[in-house]
Design a protein around this motif. Structure first.
Motif, short mmCIF file in Angstrom:
data_model
loop_
_atom_site.label_atom_id
_atom_site.label_comp_id
_atom_site.label_asym_id
_atom_site.label_seq_id
_atom_site.Cartn_x
_atom_site.Cartn_y
_atom_site.Cartn_z
N ARG A 189 0.87 -1.18 0.00
CA ARG A 189 0.00 0.00 0.00
C ARG A 189 0.90 1.23 0.00
N GLN A 190 0.57 2.22 -0.86
CA GLN A 190 1.39 3.41 -1.00
C GLN A 190 0.52 4.63 -1.25
N GLU A 191 1.00 5.80 -0.84
CA GLU A 191 0.32 7.04 -1.19
C GLU A 191 1.24 8.22 -0.99
N VAL A 192 1.12 9.19 -1.89
CA VAL A 192 1.74 10.50 -1.73
C VAL A 192 0.62 11.51 -1.76
N ALA A 193 0.56 12.39 -0.73
CA ALA A 193 -0.56 13.30 -0.59
C ALA A 193 -0.11 14.70 -0.22
N TYR A 194 -0.87 15.68 -0.73
CA TYR A 194 -0.75 17.08 -0.32
C TYR A 194 -1.98 17.40 0.50
N ILE A 195 -1.77 17.93 1.70
CA ILE A 195 -2.86 18.21 2.61
C ILE A 195 -2.72 19.65 3.10
N ALA A 196 -3.78 20.44 2.97
CA ALA A 196 -3.74 21.84 3.41
C ALA A 196 -5.05 22.20 4.07
N THR A 197 -4.97 22.93 5.17
CA THR A 197 -6.18 23.39 5.85
C THR A 197 -6.73 24.61 5.12
N LYS A 198 -8.05 24.74 5.12
CA LYS A 198 -8.69 25.84 4.42
C LYS A 198 -8.39 27.19 5.05
#
Length: 369
Positions: free
Chosen positions: A321-330
């Motif tokens: 299982r793999q993931e690359v993510a960009y996460i930003a608060t509003k």
């Protein structure tokens, strides 16, 4: 190429969030830092610009951003990474096949765990093929039609990223490298074929992505009637006892995601379009409509949907299982990149571990100092 209509609000947010680091990013582009880190219906494949394809070997290009991001190590981020690893330990999951990278875009800092260990990326490789496709389009080597947009996601570039479609991936990789799958090849013919397929590796390796290998297709590929590698694709795997697989580090994936979300990947315009493709709708009433969605069991499932913008590329097999993510608060207070690669069947079977890890990172990244 026109922007995807659902990206406008997201792009505005990004521009606001990164206004404070423009000066840092501009300086970073010119300095080598420490090692860390649109489509008409049924467009079967991107069309090559044949006027510029007389001798493909002499038309190779390299990824444009050649300087490794000048990011500094952070003990605070390291503590968060360590908590992620501890979650795996407490769930009796092996940590040796686990890698984690985190980049805090607000502070331009990073940390990781086994983040420079090459691992099987599964469909995360499609993030890299997308980037190369946009580069070839901008150089006029592949038609702009390869990046046209239709709302129903009927085209290869959309299928590649939003559906993680292996057929689309196969066609795009063939076009990027001037190769096709088929029967075994011998002698000089095979050497010429493998050299062409290696173009995709050289594209990134020349820009400092050392040791990356993304020259192998994802299987199954239904239109080729291939459940597994056969013929020349099988030759590329080498010895079956120790097969050669695609490999990259979580730092590789984190770096490329960082360069996309700081508008450095290929060009500002191409980065915007790639961001649109990577954007995910975390509302359950949306993602649950797709049986093979990229939210359930992954980093976005546990995040507060009213508080964040989320973009990612996942990978999954029965044994990883793999993931690359960009996460930003509003509210603009937090923006970070989280990459987790877990190359072991226990992670492939566990549909709760990535959401748990992601929620912990979010809580720490958004906590008041």
């Amino acid at each position: 190429m026109k922007n995807h209509k659902y990206s406008k609000q997201f792009t505005v947010l990004l521009r606001l969030q990164f206004a404070s680091i423009v000066t840092v990013t501009a300086t970073m582009i010119t300095v080598s830092g420490m090692a860390a880190i649109k489509l008409s219906n049924h467009l079967a494949s991107p069309s090559l610009n044949t006027s510029k394809n007389q001798d493909r070997e002499h038309l190779e290009i390299a990824y444009n951003t050649t300087s490794i991001p000048n990011l500094k190590y952070s003990q605070k981020i390291q503590n968060i990474v360590d908590e992620v690893v501890d979650i795996a330990t407490k769930e009796n999951l092996p940590t040796e096949p686990l890698s984690v990278s985190i980049i805090d875009l607000k502070t331009q800092t990073l940390a990781g765990y086994k983040n420079q260990t090459p691992r099987f990326p599964a469909s995360v490789s499609k993030l890299f093929w997308m980037t190369a496709l946009y580069a070839y389009i901008e150089k006029g080597m592949i038609s702009e039609k390869a990046a046209l947009y239709t709302p129903l996601c009927k085209t290869d570039i959309c299928k590649l990223i939003q559906k993680s479609d292996n057929e689309a991936a196969s066609r795009i990789l063939d076009q990027l490298t001037g190769t096709t799958s088929g029967l075994r090849l011998d002698g000089e013919e095979y050497l010429a074929w493998i050299s062409k397929r290696e173009q995709i590796n050289r594209f990134f390796q020349r820009a400092g992505y050392k040791g990356i290998n993304i020259n192998q297709k994802n299987f199954p590929i239904p239109y080729l009637k291939l459940e597994n590698p056969q013929g020349r694709d099988l030759q590329l795997r080498g010895q079956l006892s120790q097969p050669i697989r695609n490999k990259m580090t979580t730092d590789h994936a984190a770096r490329l995601m960082y360069e996309i979300f700081t508008y450095q990947a290929v060009s500002h315009k191409s980065s915007e379009e790639m961001i649109s493709l990577l954007t995910r709708d975390l509302r359950p009433e949306v993602w649950k409509q797709d049986q093979y969605n990229s939210v359930r069991g992954f980093l976005g499932e546990s995040l507060p949907i009213n508080d964040v913008y989320f973009a990612s590329k996942v990978g999954w097999t029965f044994s990883s299982r793999q993931e690359v993510a960009y996460i930003a608060t509003k509210d603009g207070k937090a923006a970070y990149i989280l990459v987790i690669f877990a190359d072991h069947p226990t992670y492939g079977d566990d549909w709760k571990i990535f959401p748990e890890m992601s929620l912990r990172v979010f809580q720490r990244m958004t906590a008041d100092n």
